[in-house]
Design a protein around this motif. Structure first.
Motif, PDB file in Angstrom:
ATOM      1  N   PHE A 148      38.709  43.885  37.116  1.00 43.40           N
ATOM      2  CA  PHE A 148      38.983  45.014  38.015  1.00 43.40           C
ATOM      3  C   PHE A 148      39.450  46.246  37.257  1.00 43.40           C
ATOM      4  CE2 PHE A 148      39.219  41.115  40.365  1.00 43.40           C
ATOM      5  CZ  PHE A 148      38.374  41.390  41.424  1.00 43.40           C
ATOM      6  N   GLY A 149      39.256  46.257  35.935  1.00 42.56           N
ATOM      7  CA  GLY A 149      39.597  47.433  35.148  1.00 42.56           C
ATOM      8  C   GLY A 149      40.675  47.120  34.126  1.00 42.56           C
ATOM      9  N   GLU A 150      40.852  48.084  33.214  1.00 40.90           N
ATOM     10  CA  GLU A 150      41.764  47.842  32.091  1.00 40.90           C
ATOM     11  C   GLU A 150      43.150  48.424  32.311  1.00 40.90           C
ATOM     12  OE1 GLU A 150      39.924  48.513  28.297  1.00 40.90           O
ATOM     13  OE2 GLU A 150      38.109  47.437  28.910  1.00 40.90           O
ATOM     14  N   ALA A 151      43.325  49.248  33.355  1.00 42.27           N
ATOM     15  CA  ALA A 151      44.640  49.867  33.592  1.00 42.27           C
ATOM     16  C   ALA A 151      45.466  48.951  34.487  1.00 42.27           C
ATOM     17  CB  ALA A 151      44.453  51.234  34.244  1.00 42.27           C
ATOM     18  N   LYS A 152      46.517  48.384  33.889  1.00 43.45           N
ATOM     19  CA  LYS A 152      47.332  47.385  34.615  1.00 43.45           C
ATOM     20  C   LYS A 152      47.863  47.894  35.953  1.00 43.45           C
ATOM     21  CE  LYS A 152      49.417  46.063  30.358  1.00 43.45           C
ATOM     22  NZ  LYS A 152      48.210  45.591  29.718  1.00 43.45           N
ATOM     23  N   GLU A 153      48.260  49.163  35.987  1.00 42.23           N
ATOM     24  CA  GLU A 153      48.879  49.722  37.200  1.00 42.23           C
ATOM     25  C   GLU A 153      47.853  49.969  38.301  1.00 42.23           C
ATOM     26  OE1 GLU A 153      49.214  50.928  34.147  1.00 42.23           O
ATOM     27  OE2 GLU A 153      51.359  50.879  33.648  1.00 42.23           O
ATOM     28  N   GLU A 154      46.555  49.882  37.956  1.00 38.52           N
ATOM     29  CA  GLU A 154      45.501  50.204  38.926  1.00 38.52           C
ATOM     30  C   GLU A 154      44.823  48.969  39.521  1.00 38.52           C
ATOM     31  OE1 GLU A 154      44.656  53.256  40.038  1.00 38.52           O
ATOM     32  OE2 GLU A 154      46.394  53.910  38.859  1.00 38.52           O
ATOM     33  N   VAL A 155      45.049  47.793  38.922  1.00 44.06           N
ATOM     34  CA  VAL A 155      44.292  46.603  39.334  1.00 44.06           C
ATOM     35  C   VAL A 155      44.443  46.352  40.839  1.00 44.06           C
ATOM     36  CG1 VAL A 155      44.165  44.087  39.102  1.00 44.06           C
ATOM     37  CG2 VAL A 155      44.262  45.501  37.059  1.00 44.06           C
ATOM     38  N   TRP A 156      45.679  46.408  41.336  1.00 47.29           N
ATOM     39  CA  TRP A 156      45.903  46.072  42.758  1.00 47.29           C
ATOM     40  C   TRP A 156      45.124  47.001  43.694  1.00 47.29           C
ATOM     41  CZ3 TRP A 156      48.539  49.342  46.245  1.00 47.29           C
ATOM     42  CH2 TRP A 156      49.134  50.462  45.673  1.00 47.29           C
ATOM     43  N   ARG A 157      44.794  48.213  43.231  1.00 48.02           N
ATOM     44  CA  ARG A 157      44.033  49.140  44.079  1.00 48.02           C
ATOM     45  C   ARG A 157      42.540  48.856  44.037  1.00 48.02           C
ATOM     46  NH1 ARG A 157      47.665  53.840  44.308  1.00 48.02           N
ATOM     47  NH2 ARG A 157      48.575  54.047  42.237  1.00 48.02           N
ATOM     48  N   GLN A 158      42.088  48.046  43.064  1.00 49.70           N
ATOM     49  CA  GLN A 158      40.643  47.867  42.832  1.00 49.70           C
ATOM     50  C   GLN A 158      40.091  46.561  43.400  1.00 49.70           C
ATOM     51  OE1 GLN A 158      38.761  50.225  41.527  1.00 49.70           O
ATOM     52  NE2 GLN A 158      40.513  51.560  41.121  1.00 49.70           N
ATOM     53  N   VAL A 159      40.973  45.743  44.008  1.00 45.81           N
ATOM     54  CA  VAL A 159      40.552  44.388  44.392  1.00 45.81           C
ATOM     55  C   VAL A 159      40.017  44.291  45.826  1.00 45.81           C
ATOM     56  CG1 VAL A 159      42.106  43.231  42.767  1.00 45.81           C
ATOM     57  CG2 VAL A 159      42.931  43.774  45.065  1.00 45.81           C
ATOM     58  N   GLY A 160      39.963  45.410  46.532  1.00 45.86           N
ATOM     59  CA  GLY A 160      39.623  45.397  47.959  1.00 45.86           C
ATOM     60  C   GLY A 160      38.316  44.695  48.298  1.00 45.86           C
ATOM     61  N   ARG A 161      37.284  44.849  47.491  1.00 47.36           N
ATOM     62  CA  ARG A 161      35.965  44.278  47.833  1.00 47.36           C
ATOM     63  C   ARG A 161      35.814  42.828  47.388  1.00 47.36           C
ATOM     64  NH1 ARG A 161      31.850  47.367  45.069  1.00 47.36           N
ATOM     65  NH2 ARG A 161      33.440  48.765  44.291  1.00 47.36           N
ATOM     66  N   PHE A 162      36.805  42.312  46.690  1.00 50.43           N
ATOM     67  CA  PHE A 162      36.724  40.940  46.149  1.00 50.43           C
ATOM     68  C   PHE A 162      36.902  39.935  47.290  1.00 50.43           C
ATOM     69  CE2 PHE A 162      39.148  37.675  43.358  1.00 50.43           C
ATOM     70  CZ  PHE A 162      37.991  36.979  43.076  1.00 50.43           C
ATOM     71  N   GLU A 163      35.891  39.057  47.463  1.00 51.07           N
ATOM     72  CA  GLU A 163      35.943  38.068  48.561  1.00 51.07           C
ATOM     73  C   GLU A 163      36.443  36.727  48.030  1.00 51.07           C
ATOM     74  OE1 GLU A 163      32.059  37.945  50.342  1.00 51.07           O
ATOM     75  OE2 GLU A 163      32.135  40.132  50.660  1.00 51.07           O
ATOM     76  N   ILE A 164      37.515  36.243  48.638  1.00 50.90           N
ATOM     77  CA  ILE A 164      38.123  34.997  48.130  1.00 50.90           C
ATOM     78  C   ILE A 164      38.036  33.849  49.135  1.00 50.90           C
ATOM     79  CG2 ILE A 164      39.666  36.103  46.472  1.00 50.90           C
ATOM     80  CD1 ILE A 164      41.895  35.777  48.626  1.00 50.90           C
ATOM     81  N   SER A 165      37.385  34.081  50.257  1.00 46.81           N
ATOM     82  CA  SER A 165      37.258  33.005  51.251  1.00 46.81           C
ATOM     83  C   SER A 165      35.920  33.143  51.986  1.00 46.81           C
ATOM     84  CB  SER A 165      38.415  33.111  52.243  1.00 46.81           C
ATOM     85  OG  SER A 165      38.286  32.116  53.223  1.00 46.81           O
ATOM     86  N   PRO A 166      35.095  32.065  52.073  1.00 44.75           N
ATOM     87  CA  PRO A 166      35.345  30.753  51.492  1.00 44.75           C
ATOM     88  C   PRO A 166      35.208  30.800  49.963  1.00 44.75           C
ATOM     89  CG  PRO A 166      33.130  30.835  52.394  1.00 44.75           C
ATOM     90  CD  PRO A 166      33.771  32.145  52.723  1.00 44.75           C
ATOM     91  N   TRP A 167      35.789  29.821  49.292  1.00 45.02           N
ATOM     92  CA  TRP A 167      35.741  29.747  47.824  1.00 45.02           C
ATOM     93  C   TRP A 167      35.378  28.325  47.437  1.00 45.02           C
ATOM     94  CZ3 TRP A 167      36.486  33.776  44.383  1.00 45.02           C
ATOM     95  CH2 TRP A 167      36.599  33.431  43.028  1.00 45.02           C
ATOM     96  N   ARG A 168      34.345  28.198  46.619  1.00 46.22           N
ATOM     97  CA  ARG A 168      33.962  26.877  46.159  1.00 46.22           C
ATOM     98  C   ARG A 168      34.374  26.695  44.705  1.00 46.22           C
ATOM     99  NH1 ARG A 168      31.089  26.724  50.525  1.00 46.22           N
ATOM    100  NH2 ARG A 168      29.917  28.641  50.283  1.00 46.22           N
ATOM    101  N   ILE A 169      34.745  25.476  44.378  1.00 49.73           N
ATOM    102  CA  ILE A 169      35.127  25.196  43.002  1.00 49.73           C
ATOM    103  C   ILE A 169      34.327  23.989  42.517  1.00 49.73           C
ATOM    104  CG2 ILE A 169      37.278  24.156  43.870  1.00 49.73           C
ATOM    105  CD1 ILE A 169      38.235  25.346  41.000  1.00 49.73           C
ATOM    106  N   GLU A 170      33.643  24.221  41.404  1.00 44.73           N
ATOM    107  CA  GLU A 170      32.727  23.206  40.891  1.00 44.73           C
ATOM    108  C   GLU A 170      33.399  22.427  39.760  1.00 44.73           C
ATOM    109  OE1 GLU A 170      29.258  25.116  39.350  1.00 44.73           O
ATOM    110  OE2 GLU A 170      28.399  23.218  38.672  1.00 44.73           O
ATOM    111  N   ILE A 171      33.325  21.103  39.830  1.00 44.79           N
ATOM    112  CA  ILE A 171      33.868  20.265  38.748  1.00 44.79           C
ATOM    113  C   ILE A 171      32.685  19.535  38.124  1.00 44.79           C
ATOM    114  CG2 ILE A 171      35.495  18.418  38.136  1.00 44.79           C
ATOM    115  CD1 ILE A 171      37.037  20.445  39.658  1.00 44.79           C
ATOM    116  N   ARG A 172      32.493  19.715  36.813  1.00 44.58           N
ATOM    117  CA  ARG A 172      31.344  19.040  36.213  1.00 44.58           C
ATOM    118  C   ARG A 172      31.602  18.631  34.764  1.00 44.58           C
ATOM    119  NH1 ARG A 172      27.247  24.236  36.065  1.00 44.58           N
ATOM    120  NH2 ARG A 172      27.637  24.827  33.919  1.00 44.58           N
TER     121      ARG A 172
END
Ligand code: MTE
Length: 262
Positions: free
Chosen positions: A36-60
């Motif tokens: 979401f970028g290299e500026a630590k103070e800006e990350v929280w503003r850049q995560v809006g479009r990130f979809e975290i549900s549903p989330w699948r996790i693959e074990i292999r």
């Protein structure tokens, strides 16, 4: 997003850091999450479009029970607890954070590694359309990937984390599932895990590939070993700004030093 009804989880009082918990308002606005970028103070503003549900996790890989899980149902089988850990970034800043999650070994026991499995490789997501840093910084070897030895992954301190400060992880901290390895520099604690693989050979890791002279595979916190560009003898507490001596293994030597005696 993991359901809210499991938070806050019961605190495990065996973990009592020697310093105050970092205020949440500070920790959640100062993040390393290059997707979401290299500026630590800006990350929280850049995560809006990130979809975290549903989330699948693959074990292999080398396991008896390879599978792709819906994270929400997998989590229902895992006992959540809260632990307050020290957290130390290789950049020489540090925090103290209440994480909610479960020891990684519970999941490892469930999927049953085969005898040849020596390392656990963890891989994050690759969704440039949701992660502006991934879209822009195409020279990085995405997706972010990290690895531990099986013994490190099985250590009781190593947690898979779903929550922080008594509620589900906000996206900037690596929702919906991240690793926390408190005796190693923070870059080992991979965020937003999408795949876990059990392998025979030591896998390459993200920062080691980008800058091999600066970021090793083992990466245990060690005041005596400077980063090539700065000392690791002290650390700066985020929030208070206080400088403290760096502790070997970030203060967890008693629990983990034995892993490294040959
Ligand atoms: N995981 C992913 N997927 N991408 C990253 O850029 N940065 C690492 C680690 N995990 C990173 C990651 C680094 S360098 C640190 S210090 C911690 O996440 C920061 O975690 P925090 O923002 O929750 O404090």
């Amino acid at each position: 997003m993991p359901s809210n009804d499991r938070y806050p989880a019961k605190r495990n009082h065996s973990f009592r850091p020697d310093r105050p918990v970092t205020p949440e308002t500070i920790a959640s606005r100062y993040n390393n999450f290059y997707e979401f970028g290299e500026a630590k103070e800006e990350v929280w503003r850049q995560v809006g479009r990130f979809e975290i549900s549903p989330w699948r996790i693959e074990i292999r890989g080398l396991v008896e029970n390879p599978a792709t899980y819906d994270l929400e149902s997998l989590l229902r089988e895992m006992p959540l607890e809260e632990r307050i850990y020290r957290f130390r970034c290789v950049e020489a800043w540090a925090m103290v954070v209440p994480w909610t999650g479960f020891p990684f070994r519970h999941l490892i026991d469930k999927v049953r590694p085969l005898p040849g499995a020596q390392f656990v490789r963890l891989v994050s997501f690759h969704k440039p359309e949701q992660a502006p840093g991934q879209a822009r910084a195409t020279w990085y070897p995405w997706p972010y990937h990290e690895a531990l030895t099986i013994e490190e992954a099985m250590n009781d301190l190593t947690m898979l984390v779903t929550g922080i400060y008594g509620h589900p992880l906000p996206k900037q901290h690596g929702a919906p599932l991240r690793l926390i390895v408190p005796w190693k520099y923070g870059y080992k604690s991979i965020k937003s895990i999408a795949r876990i693989e059990f392998v025979r050979k030591k896998p390459p890791t993200f920062w080691n590939t980008v800058a091999p002279r600066e970021y090793g595979f083992v990466s245990n916190v060690d005041p005596a070993v400077p980063h090539p560009r700065w000392s690791q003898a002290t650390e700066r507490m985020i929030g208070s700004g206080k400088t403290r001596p760096t502790l070997p293994f970030n203060g967890y030597a008693e629990q983990v030093a034995g892993l490294y005696r040959s």
